[in-house]
Design an enzyme around this catalytic site. Structure first.
Site: not given
Length: 490
Positions: A159, A79, A183
């Site tokens: 997210s 990420k 998330s």
């Protein structure tokens, strides 16, 4: 040979040890898949092909000597919130344009020490603020799933939407992710993948771009419960550079798998039956209860009375901490700089151009609730509510509950642009934020398909630092439900 990208992480690990294929072959297969699919899915914002090939070559050399680590030669996606030395790290924000850190996050350092291979950096909501991956400076991520008989694009959740989509589309064996209010678990549920938010303090936050420091926690997203267990073992550690990381032994999570859940007490909280919840979410929940009961678990009705205050309290605490954390992005030291007539003008121009609308909204909310005259009325009161939320969970666990079963999301994946009201978007976190407010571990496991053929997940919530029980119970659900994979259109 089967398509190497379709392997689970555990199967790929076993294949490398058996010399059925090399890490170089495995890595090349994933790089080819990314090249073909990423223009349509937009999961990666940076692909580190040359670095991946070098890491795979080094892994093959270690494997040949019998010196491989726990993740030796296994290609992962990272990420964009995790600092990776010399590699694009921008939290998918315009304000961090061109930033390549000279240091490595502790979590990714742990992965590389165990032999993992980095394929690249994954898309996400800007600064981890969003529930649909629509706030990224690099554009939306597209969910690999489609409704039955439809070509309409869907969001992957957020997210960590890039992490979830990359795993679901077989563009990596597993991915790092972060969870501040859901998330990891929400995008996992919307993409048919498994995701765990560990207990706060289980993984170091050092080198992870901060959103809300008392809520953020790193964790993995992968295809299976076993894959998540393998990844979390490598990601977790105490870290002297992060005073909130906890000095406790990291268990062998994979060893917890396969154990019977007979005699475990599973709590079912009444407060998670919210107004307007779709019938198929309730049916999925009941199916999960039935599976666990059939496996020998005892089902216990419990009450978590302060749950109804969790979402509003979260959206005071999280923006307040974001307002403080994001004050450092000013155009002076690194990233974007938009000139102005003086330094104040430069600050304003840089932040106006560099932050997207959702980030600006949360900074404004956070600054307001921390301001003189409002701190006691909002932030202090929200922190008191947070204590009561944690107490609800403490009482349930003290009464002998081993884990809690709830829905993971209020609905299946939706279309980009479908939810335009920010408050309606925040409601996607209604089942997940309590876990962050209480600092507990939470896991999302795929449990079924909606009437339109989209994945739905169930959430398991555990005692502090008892991720082992979550993996143990989740595997029972996984085996009963079966695995779900998207039909390949990309």
């Amino acid at each position: 040979m089967t398509d190497l990208t379709n392997l689970t992480l555990a199967d790929a690990r076993d294949g490398l040890k058996a010399k059925s294929f090399s890490s170089a072959e495995l890595t090349e297969a994933f790089l080819g898949a990314i090249e073909a699919a990423n223009p349509k899915i937009n999961a990666y914002v940076a692909v580190t092909g040359d670095q991946a090939r070098d890491m795979a070559k080094a892994s093959d050399a270690r494997l040949a000597k019998g010196e491989g680590g726990a993740l030796e030669g296994l290609p992962l996606g990272i990420k964009d919130l995790f600092a990776t030395k010399g590699v694009h790290t921008q939290a998918c924000s315009h304000i961090l344009d061109g930033f390549k850190p000279e240091y490595e996050s502790t979590v990714t350092s742990n992965l590389w020490a165990d032999g993992a291979v980095m394929l690249g950096k994954l898309n996400m909501d800007e600064f981890a603020m969003g529930s649909s991956n629509e706030t990224s400076y690099y554009g939306n991520v597209v969910n690999p799933w489609r409704k039955t008989g439809s070509d309409q694009a869907l969001v992957p959740g957020g997210s960590s939407g890039g992490s979830a989509a990359a795993v679901a589309a077989s563009l990596c064996l597993g991915a790092t992710a972060t969870d501040t209010g859901g998330s990891i678990r929400q995008p996992a549920a919307l993409t048919g993948t498994v995701g765990i938010k560990p207990t706060y303090g289980r993984c170091s936050r050092w080198g992870v771009v901060a959103f809300a420091s008392s809520l953020d926690q790193a964790g993995p997203i992968a295809k299976t419960v076993r894959d998540c267990a393998i990844l979390l073992k490598s990601m977790a550690s105490v870290d002297p550079k992060d005073t909130t990381s906890v000095d406790l032994p990291v268990p062998d999570y994979e060893a917890a798998l396969g154990k019977s859940v007979k005699g475990l007490r599973i709590g079912i909280p009444a407060e998670y039956r919210v107004d307007g919840m779709p019938a198929e979410i309730e049916a999925l929940w009941q199916q999960g209860i039935a599976w666990l009961k059939d496996a020998g678990a005892e089902i216990v009705n419990i009450s978590l009375p302060h749950t109804k205050y969790a979402l509003p309290a979260y959206y005071i605490v999280a923006p307040a901490e974001a307002s403080s954390n994001l004050a450092r992005y000013d155009g002076v030291r690194y990233g974007l700089r938009v000139p102005g007539n003086d330094i104040v003008d430069m600050y304003e121009n840089t932040r106006a151009a560099g932050f997207g609308s959702e980030v600006q909204r949360r900074i404004l909310i956070g600054t307001y609730v921390l301001s003189a005259g409002y701190y006691d009325a909002y932030y202090l009161k929200a922190q008191k509510v947070r204590t009561l939320i944690k107490r609800d969970f403490d009482l349930a666990f003290e009464a002998g509950v081993d884990a809690i079963l709830t829905p993971a999301t209020p609905d299946a994946a939706f279309a980009p642009g479908e939810i335009t009201d920010p408050v309606a978007m925040y409601l996607n976190d209604i089942f997940t934020v309590t876990v962050n407010m209480a600092g507990l571990p939470g896991l999302s496991v795929p449990a079924g398909l909606s009437a339109s053929g989209l994945p739905l997940g169930l959430q398991l919530i555990g005692r502090p630092f008892d991720e082992e029980t979550l993996f143990q119970v989740a595997e029972v659900i996984e085996k009963a439900a079966g695995r779900f994979t998207a039909s390949r259109w990309w």
